[in-house]
Design a protein around this motif. Structure first.
Motif, PDB file in Angstrom:
ATOM      1  N   HIS A   1     -12.777  12.044  -2.937  1.00 45.17           N
ATOM      2  CA  HIS A   1     -12.100  10.756  -2.976  1.00 45.17           C
ATOM      3  C   HIS A   1     -11.028  10.608  -1.899  1.00 45.17           C
ATOM      4  O   HIS A   1     -10.179   9.714  -1.998  1.00 45.17           O
ATOM      5  N   SER A   2     -11.057  11.423  -0.883  1.00 43.04           N
ATOM      6  CA  SER A   2     -10.021  11.412   0.146  1.00 43.04           C
ATOM      7  C   SER A   2      -9.855  10.030   0.776  1.00 43.04           C
ATOM      8  O   SER A   2     -10.833   9.401   1.198  1.00 43.04           O
ATOM      9  N   GLY A   3      -8.615   9.552   0.819  1.00 47.59           N
ATOM     10  CA  GLY A   3      -8.314   8.282   1.460  1.00 47.59           C
ATOM     11  C   GLY A   3      -8.711   7.051   0.684  1.00 47.59           C
ATOM     12  O   GLY A   3      -8.625   5.938   1.208  1.00 47.59           O
ATOM     13  N   ARG A   4      -9.115   7.205  -0.580  1.00 51.25           N
ATOM     14  CA  ARG A   4      -9.567   6.070  -1.383  1.00 51.25           C
ATOM     15  C   ARG A   4      -8.638   5.873  -2.589  1.00 51.25           C
ATOM     16  O   ARG A   4      -8.234   6.853  -3.215  1.00 51.25           O
TER      17      ARG A   4
ATOM     18  N   GLY B   1      -4.519   8.978  -6.036  1.00 52.22           N
ATOM     19  CA  GLY B   1      -5.498   9.501  -5.088  1.00 52.22           C
ATOM     20  C   GLY B   1      -4.982  10.568  -4.149  1.00 52.22           C
ATOM     21  O   GLY B   1      -5.695  11.505  -3.812  1.00 52.22           O
ATOM     22  N   ARG B   2      -3.717  10.463  -3.723  1.00 52.41           N
ATOM     23  CA  ARG B   2      -3.174  11.438  -2.769  1.00 52.41           C
ATOM     24  C   ARG B   2      -2.409  12.559  -3.461  1.00 52.41           C
ATOM     25  O   ARG B   2      -1.794  13.388  -2.791  1.00 52.41           O
TER      26      ARG B   2
ATOM     27  N   CYS C   1     -10.193  15.997  -4.348  1.00 48.88           N
ATOM     28  CA  CYS C   1      -9.733  15.520  -3.036  1.00 48.88           C
ATOM     29  C   CYS C   1     -10.876  15.460  -2.036  1.00 48.88           C
ATOM     30  O   CYS C   1     -10.896  14.612  -1.142  1.00 48.88           O
TER      31      CYS C   1
ATOM     32  N   SER D   1     -12.780   6.364  -7.758  1.00 45.08           N
ATOM     33  CA  SER D   1     -12.117   5.726  -6.625  1.00 45.08           C
ATOM     34  C   SER D   1     -12.795   4.390  -6.320  1.00 45.08           C
ATOM     35  O   SER D   1     -14.000   4.238  -6.479  1.00 45.08           O
ATOM     36  N   ARG D   2     -11.978   3.435  -5.916  1.00 46.05           N
ATOM     37  CA  ARG D   2     -12.423   2.059  -5.654  1.00 46.05           C
ATOM     38  C   ARG D   2     -13.211   1.504  -6.839  1.00 46.05           C
ATOM     39  O   ARG D   2     -14.278   0.910  -6.702  1.00 46.05           O
TER      40      ARG D   2
ATOM     41  N   SER E   1       2.372   3.556   3.224  1.00 45.82           N
ATOM     42  CA  SER E   1       2.077   2.842   4.469  1.00 45.82           C
ATOM     43  C   SER E   1       2.880   1.548   4.500  1.00 45.82           C
ATOM     44  O   SER E   1       3.588   1.213   3.547  1.00 45.82           O
TER      45      SER E   1
ATOM     46  N   ARG F   1       0.849  -1.180   0.000  1.00 42.62           N
ATOM     47  CA  ARG F   1       0.000   0.000   0.000  1.00 42.62           C
ATOM     48  C   ARG F   1       0.887   1.233   0.000  1.00 42.62           C
ATOM     49  O   ARG F   1       1.857   1.324   0.751  1.00 42.62           O
TER      50      ARG F   1
END
Length: 261
Positions: A216-219, A167-168, A213, A192-193, A61, A58
């Motif tokens: 779709h934050s965090g996806r 995404g980020r 952002c 996203s996803r 992370s 990931r």
């Protein structure tokens, strides 16, 4: 003991029923499964007696190092096992397939590859937008947004550019797209996803892309830029079906085998 065999299987980009029939059958033969972080846990139903080993990666992370994955593949296959290397999307698209194939080849272990649906295709399906268009959409480039040096990789190489793992980096991607010569009003579609029941589709242009952002934050997100991001005029959708809805499987439908309770 004779060496085993490794099958690289594309799990598809999301829900379990996006795996191919060939992939599902091969998975059922495996005694060991090394699986990616984004593969659907429901796929375990195809190999319930196998040993499942998490080797997920990931971005930004904790992840399993590539050298460690190579070692595990060789170790398990050297016991004579049939090993499934279950990769999200398609193994040959940003899946580090070559590195793992090379490690196996050096150890004298045979392998094969079963393709899967890659995220660019799932995003195109989610947004009902063809990646190629007759007349003005003759080329598509698949690009990873981040390089190994964590520098943003953006350019203008095709009529349609699809950026993975973006995404980020949406605000920075917008700046780099502008620097590469994309006009501010160039259509952009963010999904996203993609391939999951909770997928989200949003429309932007190069100038407004940073606002994605908020949606779709965090996806995990795929960003399509150019001709392939342009909405199809007067496109029709089945009544009551929206992007992200999951149609119910009918009785006798083979896809029902993938449906979780």
């Amino acid at each position: 003991m004779s060496a085993g065999h490794v099958i690289f299987i594309g799990a598809g980009p999301g829900a379990a029923d996006l795996i191919t029939l060939r992939g599902a059958r091969a998975l059922a033969r495996a005694s060991v499964v090394l699986y990616d972080a984004l593969t659907d846990p429901a796929l375990r139903e195809f190999a319930p007696a196998a040993e499942w080993v998490d080797v997920g990666k990931r971005g930004f992370s904790a992840s399993t190092g590539q050298d460690r994955i190579n070692v595990l593949l060789v170790q398990y296959a050297s016991t004579g096992a049939i090993v499934a290397r279950l990769k999200g999307g398609d193994p040959s698209v940003f899946g580090r397939l070559e590195e793992e194939q090379q490690a196996l080849a050096e150890a004298g272990i045979t392998s094969e590859v079963i393709p899967g649906v890659t995220s660019a295709l799932a995003a195109a399906a989610a947004s009902s937008r063809p990646l190629t268009r007759r007349g003005d959409g003759r080329s598509v480039a698949l690009t990873t947004a981040m390089t190994q040096e964590r520098e943003l990789n953006a350019g203008r190489r095709a009529d349609t550019e699809v950026f993975y793992m973006a995404g980020r980096q949406l605000a920075m991607l917008a700046r780099r797209l502008a620097e590469a010569g994309w006009p501010a009003d160039t259509p952009v579609c963010v999904v996203s996803r993609a391939g999951w029941p909770d997928q989200i589709v949003s429309d932007h242009d190069v100038g407004t892309l940073p606002t994605a952002c908020l949606v779709h934050s965090g996806r995990p997100a795929v960003v399509t830029v150019g001709v392939g991001a342009r909405p199809v005029l007067q496109r029709a959708s089945p009544a009551g079906v929206r992007a992200g809805d999951e149609p119910a499987a009918s009785e006798g439908d083979p896809a029902a085998a993938f449906t979780r309770p």
